[in-house]
Write a protein that holds these residues in place. Structure first.
Motif, PDB file in Angstrom:
ATOM      1  N   ARG A 222      -6.873 -16.018   0.260  1.00 33.60           N
ATOM      2  CA  ARG A 222      -7.389 -14.776   0.840  1.00 33.60           C
ATOM      3  C   ARG A 222      -6.229 -13.951   1.368  1.00 33.60           C
ATOM      4  O   ARG A 222      -5.254 -14.508   1.865  1.00 33.60           O
ATOM      5  CB  ARG A 222      -8.354 -15.082   2.016  1.00 33.60           C
ATOM      6  CG  ARG A 222      -9.462 -16.069   1.715  1.00 33.60           C
ATOM      7  CD  ARG A 222     -10.557 -15.485   0.849  1.00 33.60           C
ATOM      8  NE  ARG A 222     -11.292 -14.387   1.454  1.00 33.60           N
ATOM      9  CZ  ARG A 222     -12.381 -14.523   2.225  1.00 33.60           C
ATOM     10  NH1 ARG A 222     -12.817 -15.734   2.520  1.00 33.60           N
ATOM     11  NH2 ARG A 222     -13.012 -13.477   2.693  1.00 33.60           N
TER      12      ARG A 222
ATOM     13  N   ARG B 133       0.825  -1.209   0.000  1.00 34.34           N
ATOM     14  CA  ARG B 133       0.000   0.000   0.000  1.00 34.34           C
ATOM     15  C   ARG B 133       0.863   1.265   0.000  1.00 34.34           C
ATOM     16  O   ARG B 133       0.645   2.181  -0.800  1.00 34.34           O
ATOM     17  CB  ARG B 133      -0.894  -0.039   1.246  1.00 34.34           C
ATOM     18  CG  ARG B 133      -1.828   1.104   1.418  1.00 34.34           C
ATOM     19  CD  ARG B 133      -2.710   0.821   2.628  1.00 34.34           C
ATOM     20  NE  ARG B 133      -3.445   2.004   3.024  1.00 34.34           N
ATOM     21  CZ  ARG B 133      -4.403   2.013   3.951  1.00 34.34           C
ATOM     22  NH1 ARG B 133      -4.712   0.890   4.574  1.00 34.34           N
ATOM     23  NH2 ARG B 133      -5.031   3.114   4.249  1.00 34.34           N
TER      24      ARG B 133
ATOM     25  N   ALA C  59      -8.116  -3.374   0.526  1.00 31.78           N
ATOM     26  CA  ALA C  59      -8.885  -3.385  -0.724  1.00 31.78           C
ATOM     27  C   ALA C  59      -9.410  -1.991  -1.049  1.00 31.78           C
ATOM     28  O   ALA C  59      -9.478  -1.593  -2.215  1.00 31.78           O
ATOM     29  CB  ALA C  59     -10.040  -4.387  -0.615  1.00 31.78           C
TER      30      ALA C  59
ATOM     31  N   GLN D 202     -11.379 -11.571   7.353  1.00 32.91           N
ATOM     32  CA  GLN D 202     -10.981 -10.664   6.272  1.00 32.91           C
ATOM     33  C   GLN D 202     -11.794  -9.368   6.269  1.00 32.91           C
ATOM     34  O   GLN D 202     -11.335  -8.348   5.786  1.00 32.91           O
ATOM     35  CB  GLN D 202     -11.123 -11.358   4.904  1.00 32.91           C
ATOM     36  CG  GLN D 202      -9.902 -12.165   4.494  1.00 32.91           C
ATOM     37  CD  GLN D 202      -9.820 -13.507   5.178  1.00 32.91           C
ATOM     38  OE1 GLN D 202     -10.771 -13.955   5.813  1.00 32.91           O
ATOM     39  NE2 GLN D 202      -8.692 -14.166   5.046  1.00 32.91           N
ATOM     40  N   ASP D 203     -13.011  -9.423   6.822  1.00 31.68           N
ATOM     41  CA  ASP D 203     -13.860  -8.238   6.809  1.00 31.68           C
ATOM     42  C   ASP D 203     -13.663  -7.359   8.043  1.00 31.68           C
ATOM     43  O   ASP D 203     -14.374  -6.375   8.224  1.00 31.68           O
ATOM     44  CB  ASP D 203     -15.331  -8.648   6.708  1.00 31.68           C
ATOM     45  CG  ASP D 203     -15.597  -9.340   5.382  1.00 31.68           C
ATOM     46  OD1 ASP D 203     -14.907  -9.005   4.403  1.00 31.68           O
ATOM     47  OD2 ASP D 203     -16.470 -10.226   5.334  1.00 31.68           O
TER      48      ASP D 203
ATOM     49  N   THR E 282      -5.873   0.222  -4.479  1.00 30.26           N
ATOM     50  CA  THR E 282      -6.532  -0.295  -5.683  1.00 30.26           C
ATOM     51  C   THR E 282      -5.546  -0.533  -6.830  1.00 30.26           C
ATOM     52  O   THR E 282      -5.845  -1.274  -7.752  1.00 30.26           O
ATOM     53  CB  THR E 282      -7.616   0.680  -6.147  1.00 30.26           C
ATOM     54  OG1 THR E 282      -7.048   1.988  -6.173  1.00 30.26           O
ATOM     55  CG2 THR E 282      -8.809   0.653  -5.209  1.00 30.26           C
TER      56      THR E 282
ATOM     57  N   PRO F  46      -7.451  -6.722   5.468  1.00 28.49           N
ATOM     58  CA  PRO F  46      -7.678  -6.870   4.031  1.00 28.49           C
ATOM     59  C   PRO F  46      -8.772  -5.937   3.528  1.00 28.49           C
ATOM     60  O   PRO F  46      -8.700  -5.437   2.405  1.00 28.49           O
ATOM     61  CB  PRO F  46      -8.107  -8.343   3.891  1.00 28.49           C
ATOM     62  CG  PRO F  46      -7.498  -9.014   5.064  1.00 28.49           C
ATOM     63  CD  PRO F  46      -7.529  -8.002   6.178  1.00 28.49           C
ATOM     64  N   HIS F  47      -9.759  -5.696   4.359  1.00 27.93           N
ATOM     65  CA  HIS F  47     -10.847  -4.782   3.991  1.00 27.93           C
ATOM     66  C   HIS F  47     -10.286  -3.383   3.734  1.00 27.93           C
ATOM     67  O   HIS F  47     -10.570  -2.758   2.708  1.00 27.93           O
ATOM     68  CB  HIS F  47     -11.881  -4.753   5.118  1.00 27.93           C
ATOM     69  CG  HIS F  47     -12.995  -3.793   4.885  1.00 27.93           C
ATOM     70  ND1 HIS F  47     -14.122  -4.127   4.174  1.00 27.93           N
ATOM     71  CD2 HIS F  47     -13.142  -2.497   5.243  1.00 27.93           C
ATOM     72  CE1 HIS F  47     -14.917  -3.078   4.117  1.00 27.93           C
ATOM     73  NE2 HIS F  47     -14.350  -2.078   4.758  1.00 27.93           N
TER      74      HIS F  47
END
Lengths: 90, 458
Positions: free
Chosen positions: B38, B21, B60, B48-49, B64, B56-57
């Motif tokens: 994942r 990132r 994402a 993951q959420d 991008t 990871p949320h």
């Protein structure tokens, strides 16, 4: 009518026995939910099962749809998969 | 042709995501590979959420521009600027070229050889946590969570939440835990987390026993019972304290071992930390390894946990951008300063854990001659002992005499055990700047048919 063994949706077979699978399950998770911990035998015949749980130790190797040495702990459990235990490591 | 700005990040856990990132935001072209299907690494497995920082949320939403390749296993580092990877879904081996590389390969639970540790139903604490969080399953209904360190609280929390009866067997004395009250109190996030664990464990009647160790596990085709003994400050059993507990699962959590295989294959300098009985990748303040254009972040640099991994990952990504010319020095200094400040802050708890819960020598004396050392090849400690006859006591001597460490896991499980067992029992001095075992490519078992040569000549 087919004479091949029928597998319901949402289940794999382990040594011919039906084991339900849930979405997102690994093979190891589906088997552990049924209390199945022994997945293979070692070179000297000891029972072995999931140890590291993250794909490193290779203790949970099973045969899936004829393909040997598949790590049950990191492999998605697909409905209809034919899983066999009992193989020693190569 | 290359502009020097292609960055490859290996490992999609907190450190790798943070590096990808930061580097992407600074203008590098970033590819992130991970073995799993994942993102999130072991820390976010099954979550993951999560809205936690570094999840990871969050990745994402923010990163991008990063090309993410999942289910992708690094199997070799054939030369500078290229890694060989195996994509599991397509069952294809190929090369990925890069100008710079960030290693964020994480860690796995430290394996320990105690009698009965090969029985089905004995799993690592991290493995048990993953099974509980991601799949809602456990290795049994009546479980011991045995080992050392605050991670045991987290694992017992995960397992008791699924309805298992759990008891914590902590080898370190209570004062090791109590010694952290000061640093925990000064760290709001950890204080809140710890209070949550303790409250839930109390509600679910999870007992915690300090200064005790599981010294043997019993059963025929699966775990049926475990022997628990009180131990002294070196974790040696105190005679007369043994008792047998009926359980159907044991989760072993004696800290972690960094995944250094790729760093070793590349030739990055390592250093041994005698206190924690581990090797780490040597990095400078900018997370540069000894190999040019190669950086490292997260567990492989010192087992600091998720928050340290996030800060180190961001630092590695920024330094890679600086070295590639995508960031100028002034810009870098402005961005790296808060990262270094955050690292200093979160490293206090990590440093306490590193010092207070180190494995003591009694741990390496639990094995009997019959206890398995190498699970892949079924080599016992007696066979290892016999293999030493007449040779200096080194892991290499045992390996050549017995094949210990030459199975499918390539020594990931037995080599750390063997090294410390030789040190404690045979006076072996582990080298300070390289691990006394190596792994040959492929770094993971790859089906023969996946290699291009086999595809070309079927």
């Amino acid at each position: 009518m087919t004479t091949a063994p029928q597998v319901e949706d949402g289940a794999l077979t382990l040594d011919g026995k039906r084991v339900a699978v849930r979405p997102g399950d690994t093979i190891a998770a589906a088997l552990l939910r049924q209390g199945i911990v022994a997945l293979r035998h070692s070179r000297t015949g000891e029972a072995r099962g999931v140890f590291c749980g993250i794909g490193i130790c290779n203790e949970c190797l099973v045969t899936v749809n004829g393909r040997p040495n598949v790590r049950a702990c990191v492999t998605p459990a697909e409905a209809g998969a034919v899983v066999a235990t009992g193989r020693a490591s190569p | 042709m290359s502009d020097g700005r292609a960055l490859l990040v290996v490992g999609g856990g907190p450190a790798g995501m943070a590096a990808a990132r930061a580097a992407s935001a600074a203008g590098l072209r970033v590819t992130l590979v991970d073995e799993s299907n994942r993102l999130g690494g072991q820390y976010f497995r099954g979550r993951q959420d999560s809205r936690e920082p570094g999840s990871p949320h969050a990745f994402a939403a923010a990163a991008t521009g990063v090309r993410v390749l999942l289910g992708t296993v690094v199997v070799d580092a054939p030369r500078a600027g290229a890694l060989t990877v195996w994509n599991q879904a397509s069952d294809h081996v190929e090369e990925i070229a890069h100008d710079r590389l960030v290693l964020a390969t994480g860690a796995y639970d430290r394996p320990v050889a105690i009698p009965g540790w090969t029985l089905p139903g004995v799993v690592t604490a991290g493995g048990a946590s993953t099974l509980a969080k991601a799949h809602g399953v456990a290795p049994g209904k009546r479980l011991l969570v045995a080992g050392s360190g605050p991670f045991l609280l987290s694992v017992a929390d995960d397992l008791s939440a699924k309805g298992c009866m759990v008891e914590i067997i902590e080898a370190s004395p209570w004062r090791a835990s109590a010694s952290g009250l000061g640093v925990i109190a000064m760290d709001a996030e950890i204080a809140r987390q710890t209070a949550g664990y303790l409250a839930r464990l109390a509600t679910r009647r999870v007992r915690r026993r300090y200064g005790t160790m599981v010294t043997a596990i019993h059963g025929t085709d699966r775990v049926e019972a475990a022997t628990v003994e009180q131990v002294d400050r070196d974790w040696r059993p105190i005679s007369g304290t043994a008792r047998m507990i009926s359980v159907d699962g044991v989760c072993l959590g004696y800290g972690f071992v960094p995944q250094l295989e790729l760093a070793q294959a590349i030739g990055c300098a390592l250093e041994r930390d005698d206190v924690s009985a581990n090797y780490f990748v040597r990095v400078d303040a900018g997370m540069r390894t000894s190999t040019s254009e190669v950086y490292a972040a997260g567990e492989i640099t010192g087992l600091g946990g998720k928050r340290v991994a996030l800060a180190q990952g961001e630092g590695a990504g920024l330094t890679a951008a600086l070295d590639a010319g995508a960031l100028d020095r002034a810009n870098y200094d402005v961005r790296i300063a808060p990262v270094i400040a955050r690292l200093r802050q979160v490293d206090r708890v990590a440093d306490w854990i590193r010092r207070a819960f180190v494995p003591r020598d009694g741990l390496w004396s639990c094995a009997t001659p019959e206890t398995t050392l190498c699970r892949c090849e079924d080599i016992t400690h007696r066979a290892a002992e016999a293999g030493l006859a007449g040779n200096p006591p080194t892991p290499y001597a045992v390996k050549t005499a017995t094949r210990a460490g030459m199975g499918l896991c390539q020594g990931r499980i037995c080599s750390p055990i063997l090294t410390e067992w030789l040190r404690v029992r045979h006076g072996y001095q582990p080298p300070s700047e390289e691990r006394p075992w190596r792994i040959r490519p492929p770094l993971r078992p790859v089906p023969l048919g996946a290699w291009p040569a086999h595809k070309a000549n079927p």
